[in-house]
Design an enzyme around this catalytic site. Structure first.
Site, mmCIF file in Angstrom:
data_model
loop_
_atom_site.group_PDB
_atom_site.id
_atom_site.type_symbol
_atom_site.label_atom_id
_atom_site.label_comp_id
_atom_site.label_asym_id
_atom_site.label_seq_id
_atom_site.Cartn_x
_atom_site.Cartn_y
_atom_site.Cartn_z
ATOM 1 N N TYR A 1 125.229 52.719 18.718
ATOM 2 C CA TYR A 1 123.944 53.035 19.352
ATOM 3 C C TYR A 1 123.034 51.809 19.321
ATOM 4 C CZ TYR A 1 119.850 55.499 20.937
ATOM 5 O OH TYR A 1 118.782 55.902 21.682
ATOM 6 N N THR B 1 112.767 47.577 49.016
ATOM 7 C CA THR B 1 112.421 49.001 48.949
ATOM 8 C C THR B 1 112.044 49.464 47.536
ATOM 9 O OG1 THR B 1 114.781 49.437 48.769
ATOM 10 C CG2 THR B 1 113.816 49.599 50.963
ATOM 11 N N LYS C 1 124.911 43.030 41.950
ATOM 12 C CA LYS C 1 125.131 42.078 43.053
ATOM 13 C C LYS C 1 125.821 40.832 42.479
ATOM 14 C CE LYS C 1 122.209 45.151 44.883
ATOM 15 N NZ LYS C 1 120.800 45.082 44.765
ATOM 16 N N ARG D 1 118.533 48.794 58.401
ATOM 17 C CA ARG D 1 117.441 48.081 57.748
ATOM 18 C C ARG D 1 116.374 47.828 58.813
ATOM 19 N NH1 ARG D 1 117.172 49.808 53.168
ATOM 20 N NH2 ARG D 1 118.176 48.841 51.408
HETATM 21 C C1 LIG Z 1 119.605 46.050 44.898
HETATM 22 C C2 LIG Z 1 118.326 45.363 44.766
HETATM 23 C C3 LIG Z 1 117.342 45.798 43.877
HETATM 24 C C4 LIG Z 1 117.455 47.094 43.100
HETATM 25 O O1 LIG Z 1 118.503 47.067 42.232
HETATM 26 P P1 LIG Z 1 119.359 48.390 41.877
HETATM 27 O O2 LIG Z 1 120.396 47.851 40.952
HETATM 28 O O3 LIG Z 1 119.912 48.907 43.152
HETATM 29 O O4 LIG Z 1 118.435 49.339 41.225
HETATM 30 C C5 LIG Z 1 116.195 45.044 43.764
HETATM 31 N N1 LIG Z 1 116.006 43.936 44.494
HETATM 32 C C6 LIG Z 1 116.915 43.504 45.375
HETATM 33 C C7 LIG Z 1 116.647 42.285 46.170
HETATM 34 C C8 LIG Z 1 118.093 44.201 45.547
HETATM 35 O O5 LIG Z 1 118.979 43.779 46.451
#
Ligand SMILES: *Cc1c(COP(=O)(O)O)cnc(C)c1O
Length: 498
Positions: free
Chosen positions: A76, A129, A262, A386
């Site tokens: 934990y 977003t 990413k 988009r």
């Molecule tokens: C995907 C993304 C986020 C949000 O991240 P999550 O892991 O989907 O919560 C924030 N900023 C950018 C530029 C993104 O591409």
């Protein structure tokens, strides 16, 4: 690389395990997209052939990452994996403190709650977003300070992600520095088409803010891809390593939020990175409330370990070359057929300019949403809107926003698809472009209150489909192949250097 300009790039890995895909017919897909309310987010993944919805969490992990998963220390508190991730993140990005979060928006939530007071402004180089949503939930107001070229899909500016320093300075002067929460500076700006910022611009934007006592937080989600473009396009960095450019990007900022789904080559995870000890203390404290203890942040120990290995792999030059090269390959095929796309091509996907692709569909009839649905019906390729649907409504007036860019994003997952998959995508998009008058608009049947693009539902404005059948074809015909067989292997365009 230029001395071998005539040679192809290729992936610096080979395939060890495969995941079979289900082939569908056009009729199957018509049914599936109707059931999904013409929103590609609501399709079942099993009904998708090539999934270009997002590059988020769709990465293929390496054998080393899978092996690292076995080293999960599921304690934990104080898991060994946390300390290994902390070291990897510190080496790669250079910030002192790591607060792990379940994904990027978890980090955005913590940062927004700590740094934004109601009524404050948050300038940024184009909105994202979830980022903007968390800024607004904390009582802030996002103000776009990106260069004008970012809103022009035809502009060939090499750094369309740059902050417009004059806009930023004017905002600080007019609002007063103490009303500005921080500068939210995104690398390889997602909503602009994956467009990078130059190092010069990052340095100057940070210097301007710091001169007024304003902090700068990066959205460093795609900072590695940004580093690649700096090396390719900005004079003076051709001989720098990607790792060194990445550290240089971060050196000027006060911290960063990162979606590890990413660049970091994992399927789940996020990070809040900070230099300031007091802010880090506050962030760790809020982390306990919303994410989990500050040494796991909503993740399993094995996830932290896979992320640590992914962070080491993401800066390898052959990897990032192949990554950006695959995106450029798809873009080149579309450009050859004069399909309208955002240029220069960004780092994580190809963005179709839906408003030009479908000039006969009014903005109110949501051309990008309709085009994404039509691409799915044609070939089982899943893309993402988009444009106006993603932009939502003005938070004060409640009016629909119609951003300058009305795009469909073909996002390429990292290390997942082959060049043959890219050919199938290109052939479908080109064919639709040549038959664009068959595509009609959509209207909302359900509009969620928050981040509406994820769960909204639509119906065709005319008839019962967004993609009319061509002359000679008929609904209910036997199985149509998921992929085009129009081109033979021999007339495939050869791989090109990006
Ligand atoms: C995907 C993304 C986020 C949000 O991240 P999550 O892991 O989907 O919560 C924030 N900023 C950018 C530029 C993104 O591409």
């Amino acid at each position: 690389m230029t001395d071998r300009g005539r040679r192809s790039w290729a992936e610096p890995w080979k395939i060890k395990m495969v995941e079979p895909l289900r082939m569908t017919t056009r009729s199957d897909r018509e049914q599936a997209i109707r059931a999904a309310g013409y929103n590609t987010f609501l399709l079942r993944s099993e009904d998708v052939y090539i999934d270009l919805l997002t590059d988020s969490g769709t990465n293929a992990m390496s054998d080393r990452q899978w092996a690292a998963m076995m080293l999960g220390d599921e304690a934990y508190a104080g898991s060994a994996n946390f300390y290994r991730l902390e070291e990897a993140a510190r080496n790669a990005y250079g910030f002192r403190h790591l607060v792990p979060t379940h994904q990027g928006r978890g980090a955005e939530h913590l940062l927004s709650q700590i740094c934004i007071r109601p009524g404050m402004l948050v300038p940024g180089n184009m909105y994202f977003t979830t980022t903007k949503h968390h800024q607004e939930l904390a009582g802030g107001r996002f103000v776009d300070v990106i260069v004008d070229e970012a809103h022009d899909p035809a502009s060939l500016h090499p750094f369309k992600g740059n902050v417009d320093l004059a806009k930023l300075e004017r905002l600080i002067r007019e609002a007063g520095a103490d009303r500005v929460a921080y500068l939210s500076l995104e690398t390889c700006v997602n909503m602009a088409g994956g467009q990078p910022c130059s190092l010069e611009n990052i340095r100057e934007a940070c210097a301007l803010c710091h001169a007024h006592g304003i902090r700068v937080f990066l959205d460093a989600t795609r900072a590695v891809e940004n580093a690649w473009f700096i090396r390719e396009r900005e004079p003076g960095y051709a001989h720098w390593s990607i790792a060194r450019i990445l550290r240089e990007i971060c050196r000027h900022a006060d911290g960063a939020t990162i979606s590890a789904k990413k660049d970091c080559l994992v399927n789940i995870g996020g990070m809040l990175l900070l230099n300031d000890d007091d802010l880090a203390e506050e962030a760790r404290n809020l982390c306990v409330v919303y994410e989990g203890l500050h040494t796991y942040g909503g993740l399993a120990g094995r996830d932290l370990e896979a992320m640590a290995v992914g962070i080491n792999e993401m800066v390898q030059p052959e990897y990032i070359h192949a990554r950006v090269g695959q995106v450029a390959y798809l873009a080149d095929r579309l450009l050859e057929a004069r399909v309208p796309i955002v240029r220069p091509v960004g780092g994580h996907g190809v963005f179709l300019v839906a408003s030009e692709f479908l000039p006969h569909v009014r903005r109110e009839a949501l051309p990008a949403q309709a085009l994404a649905a039509a691409i799915y019906i044609d070939s089982g390729v899943r893309a993402m809107e988009r444009g106006a649907v993603s932009a939502g409504r003005d938070s004060t007036t409640g009016e629909n926003l119609y951003p300058a860019l009305e795009l469909v994003r073909l996002t390429i997952p990292r290390r997942v698809y082959t060049q043959a998959h890219m050919d199938v995508v290109a052939e479908s998009v080109i064919d639709l472009y040549e038959n664009r008058d068959l595509i009609t608009g959509l209207r909302f049947t359900y509009e969620p209150r928050r981040l509406r693009f994820f769960q909204a539902r639509f119906e065709p404005e005319q008839g019962d489909t967004v993609l009319r059948w061509r002359a000679g074809e008929q609904a209910g015909d036997g199985p149509a192949p998921a992929m085009s067989t129009r081109r033979s292997d021999t007339d495939r365009v050869p791989v090109r250097h990006p």
